[in-house]
Design a protein around this motif. Structure first.
Motif, short mmCIF file in Angstrom:
data_model
loop_
_atom_site.label_atom_id
_atom_site.label_comp_id
_atom_site.label_asym_id
_atom_site.label_seq_id
_atom_site.Cartn_x
_atom_site.Cartn_y
_atom_site.Cartn_z
N VAL A 67 0.84 -1.20 0.00
CA VAL A 67 0.00 0.00 0.00
C VAL A 67 0.88 1.25 0.00
CG1 VAL A 67 -1.65 1.35 1.36
CG2 VAL A 67 -2.02 -1.10 1.03
N PHE A 68 1.94 1.26 0.83
CA PHE A 68 2.86 2.40 0.84
C PHE A 68 3.52 2.60 -0.53
CE2 PHE A 68 3.58 2.37 5.64
CZ PHE A 68 2.83 3.52 5.83
N ALA A 69 3.98 1.53 -1.14
CA ALA A 69 4.66 1.63 -2.43
C ALA A 69 3.70 2.15 -3.50
CB ALA A 69 5.22 0.28 -2.83
N THR A 70 2.47 1.66 -3.51
CA THR A 70 1.49 2.13 -4.48
C THR A 70 1.16 3.59 -4.25
OG1 THR A 70 0.54 -0.09 -4.57
CG2 THR A 70 -0.83 1.72 -5.38
N ARG A 71 0.97 3.96 -3.00
CA ARG A 71 0.64 5.35 -2.67
C ARG A 71 1.77 6.29 -3.07
NH1 ARG A 71 -3.84 8.29 -0.57
NH2 ARG A 71 -2.97 10.35 -0.27
N ILE A 72 3.00 5.91 -2.78
CA ILE A 72 4.15 6.75 -3.13
C ILE A 72 4.27 6.92 -4.63
CG2 ILE A 72 6.68 6.81 -3.13
CD1 ILE A 72 6.51 5.60 -0.28
#
Length: 94
Positions: A67-72
């Motif tokens: 989720v963090f990687a997608t959001r970034i």
């Protein structure tokens, strides 16, 4: 939004509108993968307790990382479009 698809001058940016939908659509397979990882962890508890526990406890961290990687990545895309919009406003002003 559909009018922006046929804007041949690319004056209308639709990515900033579509990115919200893409984020929600990305959350679906990420969540399904984490749930599948947890289910496999539970299934492996009988055969190999260490591996099953690792899968079970690792699934929330895998979900969070994805989720963090997608959001970034999506925030980077939005940032690029906002820079373009701000530069266009400065150009039009001056």
């Amino acid at each position: 939004m559909f009018g922006g698809l046929f804007d041949l001058n690319f004056d209308t940016m639709i990515t900033t509108r579509v990115v919200k939908i893409l984020y929600v659509l990305a959350l679906i397979p990420i969540t399904l993968f984490a749930l599948l990882m947890a289910v496999y962890g539970i299934a492996w508890l009988d055969d190999s307790a260490a591996f099953g526990l690792m899968l079970l406890l690792g699934s929330p961290f895998a979900w969070l990382f994805q989720v963090f990687a997608t959001r970034i990545a999506l925030e980077f895309v939005i940032n690029q479009f906002k820079i373009s919009e701000y530069l266009r406003a400065i150009k039009d002003k001056g």
